[in-house]
Design a protein around this motif. Structure first.
Motif, mmCIF file in Angstrom:
data_model
loop_
_atom_site.group_PDB
_atom_site.id
_atom_site.type_symbol
_atom_site.label_atom_id
_atom_site.label_comp_id
_atom_site.label_asym_id
_atom_site.label_seq_id
_atom_site.Cartn_x
_atom_site.Cartn_y
_atom_site.Cartn_z
ATOM 1 N N GLU A 439 0.913 -1.277 -0.049
ATOM 2 C CA GLU A 439 0.126 0.094 0.205
ATOM 3 C C GLU A 439 0.573 1.338 0.155
ATOM 4 O OE1 GLU A 439 -2.756 -0.019 3.143
ATOM 5 O OE2 GLU A 439 -3.775 -1.684 2.564
ATOM 6 N N TRP A 440 0.281 2.323 -0.466
ATOM 7 C CA TRP A 440 0.945 3.763 -0.662
ATOM 8 C C TRP A 440 1.284 3.904 0.944
ATOM 9 C CZ3 TRP A 440 3.359 6.492 -3.945
ATOM 10 C CH2 TRP A 440 3.752 7.872 -3.508
ATOM 11 N N PRO A 441 2.517 4.435 1.186
ATOM 12 C CA PRO A 441 3.004 4.416 2.514
ATOM 13 C C PRO A 441 2.434 5.986 2.948
ATOM 14 C CG PRO A 441 4.746 4.831 1.010
ATOM 15 C CD PRO A 441 3.646 4.242 0.187
ATOM 16 N N VAL A 442 2.166 6.940 2.167
ATOM 17 C CA VAL A 442 1.710 8.327 2.686
ATOM 18 C C VAL A 442 0.074 8.037 3.050
ATOM 19 C CG1 VAL A 442 1.805 10.714 2.503
ATOM 20 C CG2 VAL A 442 3.575 9.424 1.536
ATOM 21 N N SER A 443 -0.216 7.682 3.828
ATOM 22 C CA SER A 443 -1.644 7.280 4.116
ATOM 23 C C SER A 443 -2.300 7.911 5.174
ATOM 24 C CB SER A 443 -1.562 5.884 4.434
ATOM 25 O OG SER A 443 -0.928 5.423 5.807
ATOM 26 N N GLY A 444 -1.911 9.271 5.607
ATOM 27 C CA GLY A 444 -2.382 10.024 6.746
ATOM 28 C C GLY A 444 -3.518 10.702 6.295
ATOM 29 N N GLY A 445 -4.340 11.193 7.417
ATOM 30 C CA GLY A 445 -5.576 11.977 7.107
ATOM 31 C C GLY A 445 -6.716 11.286 6.683
ATOM 32 N N THR A 446 -7.855 11.896 6.968
ATOM 33 C CA THR A 446 -9.140 11.213 6.446
ATOM 34 C C THR A 446 -9.927 12.045 5.522
ATOM 35 O OG1 THR A 446 -10.220 12.554 8.337
ATOM 36 C CG2 THR A 446 -9.306 10.017 8.576
ATOM 37 N N TRP A 447 -10.731 11.325 4.770
ATOM 38 C CA TRP A 447 -11.378 11.886 3.525
ATOM 39 C C TRP A 447 -12.460 10.775 3.287
ATOM 40 C CZ3 TRP A 447 -12.605 10.413 -1.616
ATOM 41 C CH2 TRP A 447 -12.981 11.560 -2.232
ATOM 42 N N THR A 448 -13.807 11.815 3.222
ATOM 43 C CA THR A 448 -15.074 11.203 3.057
ATOM 44 C C THR A 448 -15.529 11.954 1.823
ATOM 45 O OG1 THR A 448 -16.376 12.435 4.572
ATOM 46 C CG2 THR A 448 -15.467 10.385 5.240
ATOM 47 N N LEU A 449 -16.254 11.198 1.013
ATOM 48 C CA LEU A 449 -17.148 11.579 -0.140
ATOM 49 C C LEU A 449 -18.165 12.471 0.325
ATOM 50 C CD1 LEU A 449 -16.924 11.178 -3.112
ATOM 51 C CD2 LEU A 449 -18.813 9.547 -3.207
ATOM 52 N N GLY A 450 -18.091 13.708 -0.332
ATOM 53 C CA GLY A 450 -19.341 14.882 -0.125
ATOM 54 C C GLY A 450 -20.412 14.350 -0.346
ATOM 55 N N SER A 451 -21.469 15.368 0.185
ATOM 56 C CA SER A 451 -22.784 14.977 -0.251
ATOM 57 C C SER A 451 -23.152 15.375 -1.577
ATOM 58 C CB SER A 451 -23.802 15.666 0.850
ATOM 59 O OG SER A 451 -23.513 17.056 1.140
ATOM 60 N N GLN A 452 -22.498 16.540 -1.987
ATOM 61 C CA GLN A 452 -23.015 17.111 -3.143
ATOM 62 C C GLN A 452 -21.964 16.688 -4.124
ATOM 63 O OE1 GLN A 452 -23.393 21.449 -3.047
ATOM 64 N NE2 GLN A 452 -25.565 21.101 -2.004
ATOM 65 N N THR A 453 -21.954 15.410 -4.943
ATOM 66 C CA THR A 453 -21.167 15.208 -5.897
ATOM 67 C C THR A 453 -21.870 14.723 -7.229
ATOM 68 O OG1 THR A 453 -21.262 12.666 -4.952
ATOM 69 C CG2 THR A 453 -19.667 14.139 -4.185
ATOM 70 N N GLU A 1115 -23.215 28.323 -2.622
ATOM 71 C CA GLU A 1115 -23.456 27.266 -1.862
ATOM 72 C C GLU A 1115 -22.334 26.169 -1.875
ATOM 73 O OE1 GLU A 1115 -26.728 23.601 -2.997
ATOM 74 O OE2 GLU A 1115 -26.579 25.322 -4.254
ATOM 75 N N MET A 1116 -21.524 26.193 -2.798
ATOM 76 C CA MET A 1116 -20.295 25.274 -2.774
ATOM 77 C C MET A 1116 -19.342 25.803 -2.060
ATOM 78 S SD MET A 1116 -18.229 23.639 -6.100
ATOM 79 C CE MET A 1116 -16.971 22.383 -5.820
ATOM 80 N N THR A 1117 -19.107 26.972 -1.933
ATOM 81 C CA THR A 1117 -18.277 27.494 -0.805
ATOM 82 C C THR A 1117 -18.831 27.102 0.718
ATOM 83 O OG1 THR A 1117 -17.804 29.475 -2.067
ATOM 84 C CG2 THR A 1117 -17.459 29.731 0.123
ATOM 85 N N ASP A 1118 -20.047 27.319 0.768
ATOM 86 C CA ASP A 1118 -20.265 27.005 2.316
ATOM 87 C C ASP A 1118 -20.107 25.611 2.502
ATOM 88 O OD1 ASP A 1118 -21.194 29.362 2.502
ATOM 89 O OD2 ASP A 1118 -23.255 29.112 1.900
ATOM 90 N N ASN A 1119 -20.191 24.489 1.570
ATOM 91 C CA ASN A 1119 -20.137 22.995 1.644
ATOM 92 C C ASN A 1119 -18.713 22.755 1.411
ATOM 93 O OD1 ASN A 1119 -22.922 22.920 2.177
ATOM 94 N ND2 ASN A 1119 -23.160 22.733 -0.119
ATOM 95 N N LEU A 1120 -17.611 23.482 1.258
ATOM 96 C CA LEU A 1120 -16.381 23.106 0.962
ATOM 97 C C LEU A 1120 -15.615 22.516 2.031
ATOM 98 C CD1 LEU A 1120 -14.043 23.181 -1.217
ATOM 99 C CD2 LEU A 1120 -13.521 25.312 -0.630
ATOM 100 N N GLN A 1121 -15.949 22.888 3.161
ATOM 101 C CA GLN A 1121 -15.309 22.425 4.341
ATOM 102 C C GLN A 1121 -15.736 20.756 4.538
ATOM 103 O OE1 GLN A 1121 -12.950 23.638 6.707
ATOM 104 N NE2 GLN A 1121 -12.797 25.481 5.457
ATOM 105 N N ASP A 1122 -16.871 20.442 4.039
ATOM 106 C CA ASP A 1122 -17.266 18.886 4.230
ATOM 107 C C ASP A 1122 -16.682 18.116 3.234
ATOM 108 O OD1 ASP A 1122 -18.674 19.730 6.622
ATOM 109 O OD2 ASP A 1122 -20.570 20.145 5.252
ATOM 110 N N MET A 1123 -16.232 18.820 2.269
ATOM 111 C CA MET A 1123 -15.779 18.082 0.957
ATOM 112 C C MET A 1123 -14.071 18.008 0.986
ATOM 113 S SD MET A 1123 -17.578 20.263 -1.937
ATOM 114 C CE MET A 1123 -17.280 19.146 -3.385
ATOM 115 N N LEU A 1124 -13.371 18.758 1.781
ATOM 116 C CA LEU A 1124 -12.076 18.500 2.044
ATOM 117 C C LEU A 1124 -11.576 17.747 2.845
ATOM 118 C CD1 LEU A 1124 -11.071 22.595 2.129
ATOM 119 C CD2 LEU A 1124 -10.961 20.993 0.228
ATOM 120 N N GLY A 1125 -10.615 17.195 2.771
ATOM 121 C CA GLY A 1125 -9.904 16.170 3.904
ATOM 122 C C GLY A 1125 -9.245 16.730 5.137
ATOM 123 N N GLU A 1126 -9.282 15.797 6.092
ATOM 124 C CA GLU A 1126 -8.672 16.225 7.312
ATOM 125 C C GLU A 1126 -7.353 15.767 7.464
ATOM 126 O OE1 GLU A 1126 -9.691 17.475 10.310
ATOM 127 O OE2 GLU A 1126 -11.949 17.461 10.375
#
Length: 1245
Positions: A439-453, A1115-1126
């Motif tokens: 597996e790719w060794p740089v595997s940090g952070g979390t990311w989920t698929l946003g609601s508006q895709t 609308e997309m600006t408001d939802n951008l935080q949920d689309m970005l990864g941690e």
């Protein structure tokens, strides 16, 4: 009455309140019985200014001009710094964050606060910054600006809050990470070296604490001196002197010895017991010559010395060190030495930096390396160390966008949902093999698929003729499919004649693309004036590619003065002939050739996009074909249209025939709005004239150089840059870009001006005499633009020709990425240019005839250059009037259902044509309705005489119904051309939105046409052609891109202006909704690649290697935080290994000490205020942990806390049970002893 008629001609205003209700009609024509009048159009507009907001979303691609690298071994995230001040933080796929230093200073070094969610950056302006990574968009917490010393190296020990900072003067300062202030504890260079030493040791190139004792600091100086400083005693433990400069130092994990890399290509091993001389000196790539001398080798820029549990032999990994004799023809290398095995990995690009990834963050434990991250100038790879053949990992990030320079972009949102899986399945067969299976060794952070895709696809065209399809859904980017257009043609050979003269390099470069996702038709325009039509198929095929050649050369001469025959003997032959009619054969067989040769044999095509038709423009009268400036394709009509500065060509790709080939002036017929002057007959070019041939050959050679240079500006990402190896070999403290990284006024070079000339879709033309005279027309049109019509009868002065002596007959427009040529500009030096004309002559090797030859004016080059780079150019009517230029380009084309004439009752197929003079032409098309007739009967089309006018070059067409909804162009539903046929069910074309097959009531009631030019936008009611709304978008600048897009369940007109403004206008009333100065200093790369799409998104090429995406939707600006990864995930820090009693007894464990006692204000005092300036951020480190953004982080922390609580409860229960068992055992033994001793006498005890 005159005033009323002027109002009827279209000078109407929009009513407030969001309801588009025009206040006037049009007297231009009588509406039909079914056609609405302007008073009948009432559209309820829903978009308001609050729906729009500009915000950058994500940046894709390889970081441009990288400088440094860092890795957090616990969080497993990686950071890359760049020369432009950017930071790219990468984790698992989907975790990709870009941040930028406001100063724009180059990032020299990165240091993670391991498992703390923070990052320290050291920049070239001698400033330290502390970034908070516990939020989705990192922010600066503190900054510390050094005033008197330059930063050369930083080191932050694990789990320490004290940062060691080495400077160019050789001093070492200590910074408190929490408060970001300097400690009073300073290690001065004169105390670190011996008093008898007269020479300065040089800048600090290395700092590290001893793995054995944290109170010992190892300091490496550039001159070759290494000092171990006792922090407690404030004295030197030992000093090491070596003749060669030091580039890097690496400890053995036990802290008893360390290894140094030097500028002569040697590695030295030093033991702390005897520091008088190295215990080992090796030249890994140097040999002993016959005369006993050693080969001279290149410097080893960095070495890593790592131990492994599985092997007694350590890993020694280093970059550079090749002998100069061998390195001349070899690429940069990374060498891995493990025992007696030496593996040399050759890289395609110079190595910027590399890091060895280990399991443990503790420097005093066995390192166990498992991978090497290698940052190259133009690539990023990770090598697997756990396998003997050292394979590389498959990179999940889109780091190969710039594999070949990007020449055009297209962005498609809300695609059919089945197109991405199909392209991915076909493209999966194109992937390379041989990658590591881990597996790719740089595997940090979390990311989920946003609601508006929704499905999004980005298409990029490249200089080598490749086209790449990318899945851009959910603000990620993943390669889907790669198409090579060069496979259609034979490889050009030297000596192919004139057809091969301009195809020496990049003959297949993609200029523009047109794609219909529904029908899956794909069309590519190349720089060699060719158009390729592709169809998509899931099956392979072995077919013949149909090739059509078009002679499109009409009236290319400019107005010629009577004196030209005297000044130009080459063109003054009395036997001149009239211009050739369209389609007539050329004067010679060598002239009727295209630039490329299509394969004339059956070609096997794999599944995917398969070439069906190639249309090429021919050479005419010794001139290469002009580049194509506009393109459109319609699958329902079966038609393909393209145009250039000479005219328009329409191709029937179902019947494989040329339907129409007509000059731009012939499209007007009798409806030409301009009164054009008669022209002199075309002069017969003497093919045997030595002067002419010299001029042509000189021009062709020059054109090749210019085209080549334009692409090399992207292929060679650094301008006049010495290779990194050579630069860094001069000094270990030097960085890849020493001339500009440190902002020192004393070391700044002389003023340098950069000429940027490029192609912007639809076309960028090279600077002409209009530009030379100090004025500049739009880059999206020919120098001729809208101006006042010529008034006959007015006397004129002598007319100047646009072709001067020796000027080449054709100047090919550049279509590659921006050409950057640095020129010294100084009026006091001999190399200075007195005028732009002289400078252009020097650049292009051709003479230009302009007003500058008759009068000389003062010229401020730097001021002119700044105006051009920002696109804030005025368009003077004196240089853009119709009498200055006779060529009129076709700048945009659009097929659609419309009304070709004012009296039409029903819509028909039409082709809308926009020109560089702001003229809109309609060409009705008669298409047979039956499928059998369509394949056999000819299609008829021709100019209808309809002419509409706008200011500036026409950029975009779009059609709305009378309710304000966007009308989609007709298309054919995709069917596999190579699929199996069913004899019972014959295959038939299925058309959508095609009026003959499915009549649309909305279209029969008329529709609105939105026309946008560089200066102006108009909404026109069809078929009456009444102008309902007009809006002058800009006066001082001009538009580079305009698109009608859907936002928030409505439509608007999105515009990108040359002065950097992004604007949106409501439709159909053209009310301004947003006007934001997004890019104040727009360059030509952005201008060429900026595109809008539906859903409030846009993109552009922010650098030669990166794509920047942005949104203009609130609308997309408001939802951008949920689309970005941690970036930060709460993870418990691994515990240090317990080395046992014996090792601890014999000094194996590292000694710890309290740094606060040494470096704190109470012990060390305060540092001088003039040494560094603290710039506080919005929050301190003590509040950083509370600023972790997002619900995901909170849930993760709660989950970990629960797990930890459960583990502790479990441990408590186990300990309680053990105590109870122990108590019972003790009670039993005590009872037994009591019974045994009960009856004994006292003297028996």
């Amino acid at each position: 009455m005159k005033k009323f008629r002027k109002v009827l001609d279209g000078l109407s205003s929009s009513s407030p309140g969001g309801v588009a209700s025009p206040s006037c009609g049009s007297a231009a024509g009588t509406p039909t019985a079914h056609a609405p009048t302007p008073q009948d159009i009432h559209v309820q507009e829903t978009l308001v200014s609050e729906n729009f907001q500009i915000c950058k979303t994500v940046r894709h691609g390889f970081p441009y001009q990288p400088t440094c690298l860092a890795f957090d071994p616990v969080q497993k995230i990686l950071a890359i710094g760049s020369r432009t001040g950017g930071i790219r933080i990468l984790g698992r796929p989907g975790v990709d964050c870009y941040s930028q230093h406001e100063s724009g200073a180059a990032v020299l070094q990165l240091q993670f606060l391991i498992n703390e969610g923070a990052l320290v950056t050291a920049c070239a302006d001698d400033t330290l910054h502390l970034w908070n990574l516990r939020q989705r968009r990192p922010a600066i917490l503190h900054s510390l600006k050094f005033n008197r010393e330059r930063i050369t190296f930083c080191h932050l020990p694990f789990q320490s809050k004290w940062l060691y900072v080495g400077t160019e003067r050789g001093n070492t300062h200590i910074v408190n990470i929490e408060s970001f202030v300097l400690s009073g504890y300073v290690i001065m260079w004169n105390k670190a070296i011996e008093l008898a030493t007269k020479a300065h040791p040089g800048p600090v190139v290395h700092l590290s604490d001893s793995p054995k004792d944290e109170g010992k600091l190892l300091i490496g100086f550039e001159s070759g001196t290494v000092v171990q400083w006792d922090l407690r005693a404030k004295k030197v433990d030992f000093r090491i002197y070596y003749d060669e400069a030091i580039h890097s130092v690496s400890w053995h994990h036990e802290g008893k010895q360390f290894m140094c890399s030097h500028s002569d290509g040697s590695l030295t091993m030093w033991n702390l017991r005897n520091t008088a001389r190295p215990i080992q000196i090796t030249y890994p790539h140097g040999k002993i010559l016959k005369d006993g001398r050693k080969e001279s080798c290149k410097p080893i820029l960095k070495v890593e010395y790592k131990t492994s549990r599985n092997s007694s032999e350590p890993y020694v990994i280093f970059s550079g060190g090749l002998s100069y004799d061998k390195s001349g023809g070899r690429r940069p290398t990374l060498t891995i030495m493990h025992g007696k095995a030496v593996t040399v990995l050759e890289m395609d690009h110079p190595i910027v930096e590399f890091l060895v990834l280990c399991d443990t963050p503790y420097s005093n434990e066995v390192q166990d390396p498992y991978a090497v991250v290698v940052l190259l100038e133009k690539d990023f790879i990770v090598v697997d160390l756990t396998q003997s053949n050292f394979p590389i990992f498959e990179n999940p990030y889109p780091m190969d966008i710039h594999e070949s320079p990007v020449t055009c972009t297209a962005y498609f949102a809300e695609c059919p949902p089945d197109i991405i899986p199909i392209l991915y399945s076909i493209g999966a067969k194109q992937k390379k093999t041989g990658y590591s299976h881990k597996e790719w060794p740089v595997s940090g952070g979390t990311w989920t698929l946003g609601s508006q895709t929704y499905p999004e696809i980005i298409v990029t065209g490249h200089a080598d003729g490749t086209v790449k399809f990318w899945d851009a859904s959910a603000i990620t980017l993943q390669m889907l499919y790669k198409l090579k257009t060069s496979k259609v043609f034979e490889k050009p050979k030297a000596g192919d004649g004139r057809a091969g003269e301009l195809v020496e390099e990049d003959p297949y470069a993609v200029q523009m693309v047109s794609w219909c996702p529904h029908s899956r038709l794909f069309c590519v325009v190349g720089i060699s004036a060719h158009v390729i039509l592709y169809r998509f198929s899931k099956h392979d095929a072995n077919t013949q590619i149909v090739s059509l050649e078009v002679r499109l050369q009409f009236d290319s001469e400019d107005v010629i003065s009577p004196s030209e025959a005297e000044n130009n003997p080459c063109f003054s032959d009395p036997s001149s002939h009239s211009p050739q009619p369209p389609g007539s054969p050329g004067s010679g067989t060598q002239d009727s050739l295209p630039c490329l040769k299509v394969k004339n044999r059956p070609v096997r095509m794999p599944p995917g996009y398969q070439a069906e038709l190639v249309v090429q423009l021919q050479w005419v009268d010794g001139e290469p074909p002009q580049q194509i400036t506009s393109l459109d394709i319609n699958s329902a009509y079966g038609l393909l249209a393209f145009g250039n500065c000479n005219g328009l060509t329409v191709v029937d790709f179902l019947q494989k025939t040329i339907l129409m080939c007509m000059g731009t002036l012939d499209l007007y017929g009798a409806a030409d709005p301009y009164q054009r002057l008669t022209r002199s007959p075309r002069k017969n070019r003497q093919s045997t004239s030595d002067f002419c041939m010299r001029g042509l050959s000189h021009f062709y050679s020059d054109s090749k150089k210019r085209i080549r240079t334009s692409y090399q500006s992207l292929t060679e990402l650094s301008d006049n840059q010495v290779s990194m190896d050579m630069e860094r070999s001069k000094s270990p403290t030097s960085v890849p870009y020493p001339s500009s990284l440190h902002y020192d006024p004393r070391s700044m070079p002389e003023p340098v001006a950069s000429l940027r000339a490029s192609h912007c879709s639809p076309v960028f033309y090279l600077l002409d005499n209009d530009h030379v005279n100090g004025h500049c027309t739009s880059p999206t049109s020919q120098p001729c633009s809208v101006g006042k019509p010529r008034i006959t009868g007015v006397p004129e002065g002598p007319r100047l020709t646009r072709r001067g002596p020796g000027r080449p007959p054709f100047r090919k427009a550049q279509s590659a990425a921006c050409m950057e040529i640095s020129l010294p500009v100084s009026s006091h030096t001999e190399g200075g240019y007195a005028s732009r004309r002289a400078m252009l002559q020097q650049l292009h090797g051709v003479s230009m005839y302009s007003h500058d030859e008759h009068h000389t004016t003062s010229y401020n080059w730097s001021e002119r250059e700044s105006r051009e780079n920002s696109f804030s150019r005025s368009r003077s009517s004196s240089v853009s009037s119709i009498d200055r230029d006779t060529k009129e380009s076709v700048t945009t084309l659009q097929f659609g259902e419309s009304y070709g004439r004012k009296g039409d009752a029903l819509p028909t197929a039409c082709l809308w044509v926009g020109t560089s003079l702001g003229v809109v032409l309609l060409l009705p098309i008669s298409i047979p309705t039956e499928e059998e007739e369509r394949m056999e009967e000819p299609i008829t089309m021709g100019p209808s005489g309809t002419v509409l006018m706008l200011k500036g070059s026409v950029l975009r067409f779009a059609f709305l119904d009378c309710g304000g909804a966007l009308i989609q162009s007709p298309y054919e539903v995709w069917r596999d051309p190579n699929g199996p046929e069913d004899p019972d069910r014959p295959r038939r074309r299925k058309l959508v939105n095609f009026s003959p097959s499915s009549s649309q009531e909305a279209c029969s009631d008329g529709h609105l046409a939105v026309v946008c030019s560089e200066k102006q936008a108009k909404v026109i009611l069809m078929p009456t052609q009444a102008v309902l709304f007009t809006h002058n978008i800009t006066e001082s600048s001009f538009l580079l891109r305009a698109d009608v897009v859907s936002v928030c369940n409505s439509v608007c007109l999105a515009c990108f202006c040359a002065n950097g403004h992004i604007m949106t206008l409501s439709l159909p009333s053209l009310r301004p909704l947003m006007d934001i100065n997004y890019l104040p200093l727009t360059d030509l790369r952005i201008a060429r690649t900026f595109v809008f799409t539906n859903g409030g998104q846009a993109l552009y090429l922010s650098s030669p290697t990166e794509i920047q995406r942005l949104t203009y939707s609130q609308e997309m600006t408001d939802n951008l935080q949920d689309m970005l990864g941690e970036l930060f995930t709460p993870i418990e820090t691994p515990e240090a290994q317990n080395k046992g009693f014996l090792k601890g007894f014999f000094g194996g464990n590292a000694q710890t000490f309290d740094r606060e006692e040494l470096f704190g204000e109470a012990a060390a005092g305060k540092a001088s205020r003039s040494l560094a300036q603290h710039i506080p951020g919005p929050m301190g480190l003590e509040n950083m942990k509370a600023a972790a953004g997002g619900v995901v982080g909170d849930l993760a922390r709660a989950r970990i806390a629960l797990d930890q609580r459960g583990e502790r409860l479990g441990e408590l229960e186990e300990r309680t049970a053990l105590m109870m068992n122990s108590a019972e055992t003790f009670s039993t033994h005590a009872h037994q002893v009591m019974l045994k001793q009960k009856d004994k006498k006292w003297y028996q005890l």
